[in-house]
Design a protein around this motif. Sequence first.
Motif, PDB file in Angstrom:
ATOM      1  N   MET A   1      -1.359   8.710   0.056  1.00  0.00           N
ATOM      2  CA  MET A   1      -1.175   7.761   1.144  1.00  0.00           C
ATOM      3  C   MET A   1      -1.370   8.498   2.468  1.00  0.00           C
ATOM      4  N   HIS A   2      -2.629   8.595   2.897  1.00  0.00           N
ATOM      5  CA  HIS A   2      -2.973   9.350   4.099  1.00  0.00           C
ATOM      6  C   HIS A   2      -2.381   8.727   5.355  1.00  0.00           C
ATOM      7  N   ILE A   3      -2.174   7.420   5.343  1.00  0.00           N
ATOM      8  CA  ILE A   3      -1.616   6.763   6.532  1.00  0.00           C
ATOM      9  C   ILE A   3      -0.223   7.305   6.810  1.00  0.00           C
ATOM     10  N   THR A   4       0.599   7.425   5.765  1.00  0.00           N
ATOM     11  CA  THR A   4       1.953   7.933   5.944  1.00  0.00           C
ATOM     12  C   THR A   4       1.935   9.327   6.561  1.00  0.00           C
ATOM     13  N   GLU A   5       1.109  10.211   6.003  1.00  0.00           N
ATOM     14  CA  GLU A   5       1.066  11.588   6.497  1.00  0.00           C
ATOM     15  C   GLU A   5       0.459  11.676   7.900  1.00  0.00           C
ATOM     16  N   ALA A   6      -0.508  10.808   8.198  1.00  0.00           N
ATOM     17  CA  ALA A   6      -1.092  10.799   9.539  1.00  0.00           C
ATOM     18  C   ALA A   6      -0.068  10.328  10.570  1.00  0.00           C
ATOM     19  N   LEU A   7       0.754   9.341  10.206  1.00  0.00           N
ATOM     20  CA  LEU A   7       1.815   8.886  11.101  1.00  0.00           C
ATOM     21  C   LEU A   7       2.863   9.983  11.288  1.00  0.00           C
ATOM     22  N   ARG A   8       3.133  10.720  10.246  1.00  0.00           N
ATOM     23  CA  ARG A   8       4.074  11.839  10.341  1.00  0.00           C
ATOM     24  C   ARG A   8       3.554  12.901  11.301  1.00  0.00           C
TER      25      ARG A   8
ATOM     26  N   LEU B   1       0.816  -1.213   0.000  1.00  0.00           N
ATOM     27  CA  LEU B   1       0.000   0.000   0.000  1.00  0.00           C
ATOM     28  C   LEU B   1       0.851   1.266   0.000  1.00  0.00           C
ATOM     29  N   VAL B   2       2.158   1.139   0.219  1.00  0.00           N
ATOM     30  CA  VAL B   2       2.997   2.317   0.365  1.00  0.00           C
ATOM     31  C   VAL B   2       3.056   3.131  -0.931  1.00  0.00           C
ATOM     32  N   THR B   3       2.816   2.500  -2.086  1.00  0.00           N
ATOM     33  CA  THR B   3       2.857   3.219  -3.354  1.00  0.00           C
ATOM     34  C   THR B   3       1.512   3.828  -3.728  1.00  0.00           C
ATOM     35  N   MET B   4       0.541   3.703  -2.860  1.00  0.00           N
ATOM     36  CA  MET B   4      -0.798   4.237  -3.136  1.00  0.00           C
ATOM     37  C   MET B   4      -0.757   5.766  -3.165  1.00  0.00           C
TER      38      MET B   4
ATOM     39  N   ASP C   1      -8.271  14.938   9.411  1.00  0.00           N
ATOM     40  CA  ASP C   1      -7.898  16.245   8.845  1.00  0.00           C
ATOM     41  C   ASP C   1      -7.366  16.080   7.430  1.00  0.00           C
ATOM     42  N   LEU C   2      -6.529  15.068   7.219  1.00  0.00           N
ATOM     43  CA  LEU C   2      -5.965  14.832   5.892  1.00  0.00           C
ATOM     44  C   LEU C   2      -7.040  14.425   4.887  1.00  0.00           C
ATOM     45  N   MET C   3      -7.956  13.563   5.308  1.00  0.00           N
ATOM     46  CA  MET C   3      -9.035  13.123   4.421  1.00  0.00           C
ATOM     47  C   MET C   3      -9.939  14.287   4.047  1.00  0.00           C
ATOM     48  N   ASP C   4     -10.260  15.151   5.025  1.00  0.00           N
ATOM     49  CA  ASP C   4     -11.103  16.317   4.750  1.00  0.00           C
ATOM     50  C   ASP C   4     -10.417  17.256   3.755  1.00  0.00           C
ATOM     51  N   GLU C   5      -9.124  17.475   3.954  1.00  0.00           N
ATOM     52  CA  GLU C   5      -8.373  18.344   3.052  1.00  0.00           C
ATOM     53  C   GLU C   5      -8.338  17.774   1.637  1.00  0.00           C
ATOM     54  N   TRP C   6      -8.147  16.459   1.532  1.00  0.00           N
ATOM     55  CA  TRP C   6      -8.112  15.799   0.227  1.00  0.00           C
ATOM     56  C   TRP C   6      -9.460  15.887  -0.476  1.00  0.00           C
ATOM     57  N   ARG C   7     -10.556  15.684   0.288  1.00  0.00           N
ATOM     58  CA  ARG C   7     -11.890  15.752  -0.316  1.00  0.00           C
ATOM     59  C   ARG C   7     -12.211  17.168  -0.802  1.00  0.00           C
ATOM     60  N   ARG C   8     -11.790  18.171  -0.026  1.00  0.00           N
ATOM     61  CA  ARG C   8     -12.052  19.558  -0.447  1.00  0.00           C
ATOM     62  C   ARG C   8     -11.269  19.909  -1.701  1.00  0.00           C
TER      63      ARG C   8
ATOM     64  N   LEU D   1      -3.856   6.616  19.790  1.00  0.00           N
ATOM     65  CA  LEU D   1      -4.705   6.152  18.696  1.00  0.00           C
ATOM     66  C   LEU D   1      -5.679   7.237  18.257  1.00  0.00           C
ATOM     67  N   GLU D   2      -6.306   7.921  19.222  1.00  0.00           N
ATOM     68  CA  GLU D   2      -7.261   8.977  18.872  1.00  0.00           C
ATOM     69  C   GLU D   2      -6.559  10.119  18.147  1.00  0.00           C
ATOM     70  N   SER D   3      -5.329  10.437  18.540  1.00  0.00           N
ATOM     71  CA  SER D   3      -4.580  11.503  17.873  1.00  0.00           C
ATOM     72  C   SER D   3      -4.250  11.114  16.438  1.00  0.00           C
ATOM     73  N   PHE D   4      -3.946   9.838  16.224  1.00  0.00           N
ATOM     74  CA  PHE D   4      -3.694   9.343  14.869  1.00  0.00           C
ATOM     75  C   PHE D   4      -4.932   9.500  13.996  1.00  0.00           C
ATOM     76  N   PHE D   5      -6.099   9.143  14.537  1.00  0.00           N
ATOM     77  CA  PHE D   5      -7.333   9.253  13.763  1.00  0.00           C
ATOM     78  C   PHE D   5      -7.715  10.713  13.525  1.00  0.00           C
ATOM     79  N   GLU D   6      -7.424  11.598  14.484  1.00  0.00           N
ATOM     80  CA  GLU D   6      -7.677  13.024  14.266  1.00  0.00           C
ATOM     81  C   GLU D   6      -6.839  13.542  13.107  1.00  0.00           C
ATOM     82  N   ALA D   7      -5.558  13.170  13.075  1.00  0.00           N
ATOM     83  CA  ALA D   7      -4.687  13.579  11.978  1.00  0.00           C
ATOM     84  C   ALA D   7      -5.184  13.020  10.652  1.00  0.00           C
TER      85      ALA D   7
END
Length: 315
Positions: free
Chosen positions: A121-128, A115-118, A302-309, A293-299
């Motif tokens: 990749m919101h997971i990568t940025e959320a972990l960052r 999945l890393v080449t997707m 935010d990334l998903m909302d930004e991408w959708r907009r 975990l909650e902080s990861f999901f908050e991040a």
Amino acid sequence: MSQRKITLMGQLGDVDLRLLRIFRKVVECGGFSSAEVDLNISRAAISMAMSDLEARLSMRLCQRGRSGFQLTSEGQAVFDATMQLLAAVEDFRTRVNGLHSQLTGELNIGITDNLVTMPNMHITEALRALKARGDRVHINIRMAPPGDIEMAVLEGSLHTGAVPRLKAIPGLDYVPLYEERSALYCSSRHPLFEDRATGPDRIAEYDAVVPSYAQTPEIRKAYESLKPMASATDREGVAFLVLTGSYIGFLPTHFAQRWVEQGEMKQLCPDDFGYETSYCLITRKGRPPNLVLESFFEALDDLMDEWRRAGPASG
């Protein structure tokens, strides 16, 4: 007339707080029907919760029927006390979370292979973003098949996992991530690579590699016209066999892109062969609170909302 003493049996627990929150929302909405949408539970479930609360308090909290919803005098007193209690709980939560402005702890996350080449990749940025909140956050990634990740999340050894949505498991909650496109490929060593008039009938003549891992019925249909002569337990295994030049096979387009750009693979009949896989993050229902975990999901939110907009053109 003497007032009846209100007594809760035992300590005030999570069940009581849940029932009191439902009671508060019912009162704020003015009835069971109006509270259904806000609570996202059925009217029957609301009625059962109210009955449970009344039983635990040994008193009638409201009148409900054809005449509408109305609090009893005792119900009004309990409602006032509920507002004070829930405000105190929220104040406690805010104060404790404030103590954790520097996050400390672990995030154990399972991820399905390749999945890393997707793109996006919101997971990568959320972990960052999670790591940026504190150097004392320790992130552990386990690469595993979807079934193993689901089991580990249910057992509690993983906090969350990124897996394809194949079927709903009752003990898990699902957060949609994205759709992954897969297409049919051959390598530059394969006879079809130079064939510019390839059609579905011709493709059916050649050996294909098929997955031995679980797929949805819709995805399995994409393989029905292929000639299965090899199998692989993951997408990397499919790529190995396709690159031999002896097989054709389905691969995620983002995963195959590197070989396409290098002239080592070609997509076959894009109008006739392809499918989408839905990916999501899973967590265990009723999991204990975990600020990391909650902080990861908050991040991630935010990334998903930004991408959708930004819209599809951004990715």
